[in-house]
Design a protein around this motif. Structure first.
Motif, mmCIF file in Angstrom:
data_model
loop_
_atom_site.group_PDB
_atom_site.id
_atom_site.type_symbol
_atom_site.label_atom_id
_atom_site.label_comp_id
_atom_site.label_asym_id
_atom_site.label_seq_id
_atom_site.Cartn_x
_atom_site.Cartn_y
_atom_site.Cartn_z
ATOM 1 N N LYS A 218 5.202 -8.643 -0.104
ATOM 2 C CA LYS A 218 3.963 -8.002 -0.537
ATOM 3 C C LYS A 218 3.534 -8.547 -1.904
ATOM 4 N N SER B 251 -0.267 -4.059 -4.273
ATOM 5 C CA SER B 251 0.477 -2.971 -3.655
ATOM 6 C C SER B 251 1.820 -2.805 -4.356
ATOM 7 N N ASP C 119 0.058 -0.082 2.099
ATOM 8 C CA ASP C 119 -1.285 -0.629 2.234
ATOM 9 C C ASP C 119 -2.156 -0.131 1.087
ATOM 10 N N CYS D 218 -6.100 0.079 -0.869
ATOM 11 C CA CYS D 218 -7.538 0.121 -0.629
ATOM 12 C C CYS D 218 -8.288 0.112 -1.957
ATOM 13 N N TYR E 161 -9.293 -4.123 1.810
ATOM 14 C CA TYR E 161 -8.068 -3.472 2.266
ATOM 15 C C TYR E 161 -6.971 -4.514 2.365
ATOM 16 N N TYR E 162 -5.837 -4.215 1.771
ATOM 17 C CA TYR E 162 -4.679 -5.115 1.815
ATOM 18 C C TYR E 162 -3.565 -4.430 2.576
ATOM 19 N N GLY E 163 -3.155 -5.026 3.709
ATOM 20 C CA GLY E 163 -2.096 -4.420 4.504
ATOM 21 C C GLY E 163 -2.300 -4.634 5.988
ATOM 22 N N HIS E 164 -1.982 -3.613 6.752
ATOM 23 C CA HIS E 164 -2.066 -3.694 8.208
ATOM 24 C C HIS E 164 -3.515 -3.615 8.673
ATOM 25 N N ASN F 161 -3.740 -10.355 6.197
ATOM 26 C CA ASN F 161 -3.320 -9.204 5.401
ATOM 27 C C ASN F 161 -4.398 -8.745 4.422
ATOM 28 N N ALA G 4 -5.856 4.824 1.108
ATOM 29 C CA ALA G 4 -5.934 3.930 2.262
ATOM 30 C C ALA G 4 -6.836 4.497 3.347
#
Length: 360
Positions: free
Chosen positions: A28, A33, A38, A40, A64-67, A86, A182
């Motif tokens: 990550k 993060s 995740d 936002c 948005y960073y993540g799933h 991502n 998120a």
């Protein structure tokens, strides 16, 4: 005409960002993060700000960073890979009813330098954005290209006037976004393509590899009178014993519906002529993309590029479409198909029928 690189699948028209997002074991970016969850960031501009920045088209922006916050179960089961996206960007311009979005891979520009900035790349070696978090935890999003939602080379394809209309504005860059829950980003991305509960399960779940099906529609005289260019009087889409045997012999149920054969029978209003064409399908986003097959025709012709698309419709129906050339109403290997096969036969809403209605 250049097309927008959106994440919403349409009948053969949209380019879909496939795959799932950040894998659980992927490293990550702690700036985005710190706790590994995740993250936002977003901002909604008020009327006063937009009035003062006449060349800014973006009224709402979220990162948005993540799933993956966009995709949901469809015809193409989600897969996890190290190359998955991502970083997800969505913006809504002034007057628009819903956002547009793009996705990319976000990594340190220089992994050996802790102070290095973050670059999010896209397909075709393009840049989605450059990122930096300030000392107040706000995300500084810069290097956002005006054609982020357009195909490469769009300016040349569209012409200057149309390009400027579709591209972002000259002040749509260097955004300062606030950290947000998120769920706020997920709700914003959900505005892109709201889930319609009436659609139910995707076709790959609704239609089983070892079970036949029959969908169709018969058009009455009143309908045909109001659609004088429609040649179709009745249509059937089905998998019967022949198609089931073909998949049983060479298909892979783990990759269903890839390799599934279907048959489409069309009876025209001209002397009641009936034409049956076989297609071989594969899952693509929220639809089946089916290319014409030579299994029921003359093998000397090339019909691999003649395609139709199947998509789930509301309340158990099936949508069938060929937005480019209309559904074939002639044998695609016959001389009659050498020219255009266009008609007013491009999109059908089909009802489930008993298998006997699709009997040869």
């Amino acid at each position: 005409m250049a097309s927008r690189m959106v994440g919403v699948a349409a009948f053969g028209a949209a380019i879909v960002f496939a795959g799932a997002a950040l894998t659980d074991d992927a490293p990550k970016l702690t700036e985005l993060s710190p706790g590994g969850a995740d993250a936002c960031f977003g901002r909604v501009y008020d009327a006063a700000h937009l009035k003062a920045h006449a060349h800014q088209k973006v009224a709402r922006i979220f990162f948005y960073y993540g799933h993956d916050p966009v995709s949901r179960p469809n015809e193409e089961p989600a897969t996890m890979s190290d190359a998955a996206y991502n970083g997800f960007l969505t913006t809504t311009v002034r007057g628009a009813k819903k956002p547009e979005w793009a996705a990319g891979w976000c990594n340190k520009e220089d992994p050996s330098d802790k102070a290095s900035g973050i670059r999010c790349g896209m397909e075709c070696d393009r840049t989605l954005a450059s990122l930096k978090v300030d000392n107040k935890g706000r995300l500084i999003l810069s290097n956002l290209q005006p054609d982020v939602y357009l195909d490469a080379g769009a300016e040349e394809d569209l012409g200057k006037a149309e390009y400027n209309k579709q591209a972002l504005g000259s002040e749509d860059d260097n955004f300062k976004l606030d950290p947000m829950p998120a769920e706020t980003c997920k709700a914003e991305f959900a505005r892109i393509d709201p889930i319609d509960p009436a659609l139910g399960d995707p076709l790959r779940v609704r239609l089983k590899p070892d079970q036949p099906f029959c969908f169709g529609r018969d058009y009455d005289d009143a309908h045909l009178k109001s659609h004088p260019d429609q040649l179709t009087r009745s249509i059937r889409v089905f998998r019967g014993p022949v198609e089931l045997a073909s998949f049983a012999a060479s298909g892979d149920t783990a990759n269903w519906p890839d390799g599934a054969d279907i048959a489409v029978s069309v009876t025209t209003r001209q002397k009641g002529a009936k034409v049956t064409q076989t297609y071989s399908c594969q899952g693509e986003a929220d639809q089946w993309r089916c290319a014409a097959s030579s299994k029921m025709s003359d093998f000397s012709c090339d019909i691999s590029q003649r395609e139709i698309f199947l998509k789930r419709g509301a309340n158990g129906t099936m949508m069938l479409a060929n937005p480019n050339n209309a559904v074939a109403v002639v044998d695609l290997c016959s001389k009659a198909a050498e020219g255009k096969t266009k008609s007013d036969d491009k999109v059908y809403r089909l009802q489930p029928m008993p298998q006997s209605a699709c009997a040869p």
